[in-house]
Design a protein around this motif. Structure first.
Motif, mmCIF file in Angstrom:
data_model
loop_
_atom_site.group_PDB
_atom_site.id
_atom_site.type_symbol
_atom_site.label_atom_id
_atom_site.label_comp_id
_atom_site.label_asym_id
_atom_site.label_seq_id
_atom_site.Cartn_x
_atom_site.Cartn_y
_atom_site.Cartn_z
ATOM 1 N N MET A 57 16.658 23.773 -7.680
ATOM 2 C CA MET A 57 15.090 24.036 -6.732
ATOM 3 C C MET A 57 14.228 23.549 -7.634
ATOM 4 O O MET A 57 13.058 23.200 -7.233
ATOM 5 N N TYR A 58 14.135 22.110 -8.129
ATOM 6 C CA TYR A 58 13.501 21.726 -8.364
ATOM 7 C C TYR A 58 13.099 20.739 -8.053
ATOM 8 O O TYR A 58 11.663 20.208 -7.180
ATOM 9 N N TRP A 59 14.168 20.229 -6.752
ATOM 10 C CA TRP A 59 14.277 18.856 -5.631
ATOM 11 C C TRP A 59 13.815 19.621 -4.738
ATOM 12 O O TRP A 59 13.209 19.205 -3.839
ATOM 13 N N THR B 234 11.072 22.698 -4.281
ATOM 14 C CA THR B 234 9.769 22.196 -4.516
ATOM 15 C C THR B 234 9.331 21.172 -4.418
ATOM 16 O O THR B 234 8.411 20.917 -3.777
ATOM 17 N N VAL B 235 10.027 19.716 -5.221
ATOM 18 C CA VAL B 235 9.506 18.427 -4.744
ATOM 19 C C VAL B 235 9.116 18.253 -3.044
ATOM 20 O O VAL B 235 8.518 18.207 -2.495
ATOM 21 N N THR B 236 10.093 18.872 -2.844
ATOM 22 C CA THR B 236 9.894 18.369 -1.317
ATOM 23 C C THR B 236 9.403 19.610 0.130
ATOM 24 O O THR B 236 8.622 18.724 0.180
ATOM 25 N N MET B 237 9.374 20.711 -0.686
ATOM 26 C CA MET B 237 8.045 21.534 -0.294
ATOM 27 C C MET B 237 6.881 20.886 -0.540
ATOM 28 O O MET B 237 5.998 21.241 0.760
ATOM 29 N N THR B 238 6.786 20.858 -1.346
ATOM 30 C CA THR B 238 5.036 20.828 -1.478
ATOM 31 C C THR B 238 4.910 18.916 -1.019
ATOM 32 O O THR B 238 3.876 18.869 -1.467
#
Lengths: 291, 291, 291, 291
Positions: B205-207, B209-213
């Motif tokens: 989920m951290y990844w 978030t990093v990708t979608m933002t």
């Protein structure tokens, strides 16, 4: 305008249109609690369900963290079975209290309801040792319980409708972006080549997407001067082009908000359209318009 | 409209509503200087305070740089104690000159005022050797002095109010993004698995978030072809979806700026429409409009 | 409205206000060519100058590429001296043909004109061996020649004015972002600590800026679970908050475009303001408004 | 307004203006199928062509993946030759059925049509062994077949026109960004220097583009404190400046959508204002409006 005149039913999330409300008795009482939100009991049920869904999702997430599973395997297992039993009971109750059980079972949320309990039961039946990996993946289907939330929060429906209004334009836009990704990815595949990590066109297209959306992982970067030049061009392109979907959505929202849209009113005399909501006479032929 | 008609008190940052202004004497004079900005002395005090806050923040920041501390430990210490004494004196003066000291002490800025001086005093009382780390962290609470600035620059209040107007919509939007992060993170956890760094669902989920933002650190990247395909889809999704909050805020700002919600009011004399909500007379013929 | 009524002089880029145009003779002719663009010769001079500036910038850039300098040191040197002589001649011509040379020399473009030729002359006077590095840096001042372009392309002036209109709001916005960077950077410094690369608060603030602006180099990434959680929160914050400056600029541009702004017209009777451009009667007291 | 009054021909994608439609016979029938979309056969031909183009692009992409080529070299070769024969037949048919073949052959889509078949034929003639690399690159020209799609989807034309309207402003904006990239890249080249990877001004400009567009690969990052400070400034600049093109496009789209430029036209009978530019009768009282 259209926005204001849609019948309330369209946005009421608690009205599954056609499962059939029983006429009387216990089944009708259960239906009122489970499917509707007009009574106090119905609202309490909804709030409880949202809480249980969120807790259950948390358990699924924790279930994937090795260090947590090491320490809390027992309680997590107990919680998971509690949730599974609750959701199974809810599923059976839903099936029993509607007049057309099959219609419910084959609806979107009927499938979600089933999919979110099946994996746990399945894991009980099949010996885990023989198919460990597949079961683990199957169990993650429980994460789809999150979709059950959307039924209870009607802002999601509104947002969805707002997006659908601009959907076609955004799709067109994305297809243009895909074409740019294809062309520029192929160019970079030629320029940089496999020795710099651009091993195939799909790989180069992945890189082009990473670059044009300004994500920029850095796992693949241009190494030649020409490649860097093309990459810079792509970044500026992607960065500037981001303005387009924003413009589309904003224009849509501004005009909805300002409530200013040509209506469907038609002049009875000259058949022209696009009259303002408050116009009293046809702007083209001067004929009186009906309200 | 609402914007224009809010009572001035609402946006006047220098009117802490209910601490109580003393009736006369020295306390009243001090209150006027510290809490109000109507007099020349009050304004000078405010400007001085802003300067001291900024300097004090600079000292806290420098305090964390090893190379600077090595050379300038003495002067930094002196400066820090000077600022602490000044802020302590200010805090006591505030407590003394209001009629309801407790009401001030328990207000947001009362707590901030206390929290920004306590750590330094605390460090004096407790021997540092025994609790080095905790003290160091506690001392960083002094950074919250920056919040004191917001009291003196009323543009912050205006901006805050503008955001609050769109706040609910943005929250809904963020919760949709969170759902996408949860679902897509879980999918990537299944696809890539622990061997490619996606060790658990929270990590995935951290990844996501990093990708979608579109931040894209690159500390965790998809290694499989399917993973790269899903990641590309997420990037395009996140990039396009960014248009939504922008649309929300822009539509809000545009409509505030244009100050224009068409009314249905019609002039009884010339039948013209499009009058502003608060207009009292027809702009076209000067006839009085009914409310 | 204001936009339309600004005197033309304000946006005419070729009218350096107060250097003084000579009354007659050769100096007047040269002034007409160099400073004005009304004559055919003046326009040709401008186009030529833009071309020379762009070429000269290219030479400065190539001068920094080791592989190019190795092969083309001679021609680059010749070109650089040609450009320096041309710009020097232009500078002297400008100085000679205005009536107030000092006023020109101390203007923004006067300083730029001087700074872009000085380094090359300076390199001739000082033996390079002794101060190689400083000279190399000094010579890069020639890059500022690019600013001379802005004098000849008046769209830059328009864009600048549009930004200035929203400038104050954007500044306020940036200061809020800086506060978030300061607070969240400090929190991450405490959470991650020097062992994970967050060696000081300035370093953590650099990381916070990289994260909130969605740049995401990845040279510094959170390593702890709590740090990753806070980082995810910051990404979503920064990503959503990007909507604010966009909203500000868009609202400004939309309202300029739609030409809809309360005017400065004042009712002669009740002194109220904010009347629409085409209103004929005061909306507050019904008095006739003068055009 | 202009938008609505453009002649339909302008947006009809199936009207290649001047290739010449034969008067009768087979050629006319073929022309109707290939170039027009008014008949059922013409529409079927278009849909088929879009499908073939997409399939053919897929083959080109798969052709570049080593693992796929290893297993499926034969079928891919067969498919590629099928597509090449189809496109060649289409090209010849187009050439034959127009009255001015040369005019078609030298048009944009005529060149694309030729370029997308030539490489495969060329590979047959030239022995691959002798010029392997060049052929491989040449064959990738087939990817340009994707452009043929644009002829059949007229939303692309609309989007293109919408962008063209803001094109000049976006170009000006990009040139300002390029100036910032040049200046700040040069500054970073001086500050960081070759030892930290900023080996030349073009390299530093590449880094500045990566940073300002918020891509942030991380292959090149500032290592000095001053460099990090300047980089942070650039990120905030680039992030905030992104608002400008968004504002430009959004303002354009909003005004197109709202289609509303207030006119000064007044109804001679009821004195109402706010009539649309093309209204012929007063919307409030039905009286004829003078042009």
């Amino acid at each position: 305008m259209t926005e204001q005149t849609t019948p309330a039913a369209d946005i009421a999330p608690h009205t599954p249109p056609a499962f059939g409300k029983p006429d009387s008795g216990l089944r009708r009482r259960v239906y009122t609690i489970i499917f509707e939100a007009d009574t106090s009991a119905g609202r309490h049920f909804d709030v409880l369900l949202v809480a249980v869904i969120l807790l259950s999702i948390t358990v699924v997430i924790l279930d994937s963290v090795p260090s947590v599973v090491g320490r809390l395997e027992k309680p997590l297992n107990v919680l998971e079975w509690t949730f599974t039993l609750l959701f199974t009971a809810e599923y059976i109750a839903r099936l029993c209290c509607v007049r057309h059980p099959w219609r419910y079972a084959s609806s979107f949320f009927g499938v979600i309801d089933l999919v979110s309990v099946l994996p746990t039961w399945f894991a009980l039946l099949v010996p885990e040792a023989s198919a460990f990996l597949d079961i683990r993946i199957l169990r993650l289907l429980r994460i789809f319980r999150i979709f059950k939330l959307t039924l209870y929060i009607d802002e999601y429906l509104r947002l969805g409708r707002a997006l659908r209004a601009s959907g076609r334009k955004i799709l067109i836009f994305l297809s243009v972006v895909m074409m740019a990704v294809l062309i520029l990815g192929t160019v970079m595949y030629v320029v940089e080549g496999p020795k710099n990590g651009f091993t195939s066109i799909p790989m180069a297209m992945y890189w082009a997407t990473v670059t044009m959306t300004t994500v920029g992982y850095g796992d693949l970067t241009p190494q030649t001067t020409l490649g860097r030049f093309i990459a810079s061009f792509m970044m500026l392109l992607g960065w500037g082009v981001l303005a387009v979907p924003t413009g589309i959505v904003t224009a849509e929202m501004t005009s909805q908000r300002m409530n200013w849209k040509p209506t469907n009113r038609t002049c009875p005399s000259c058949l022209s359209e696009g009259h303002e909501p408050e116009a009293k006479y046809c702007k083209d032929c001067g004929e009186a318009l009906s309200a």
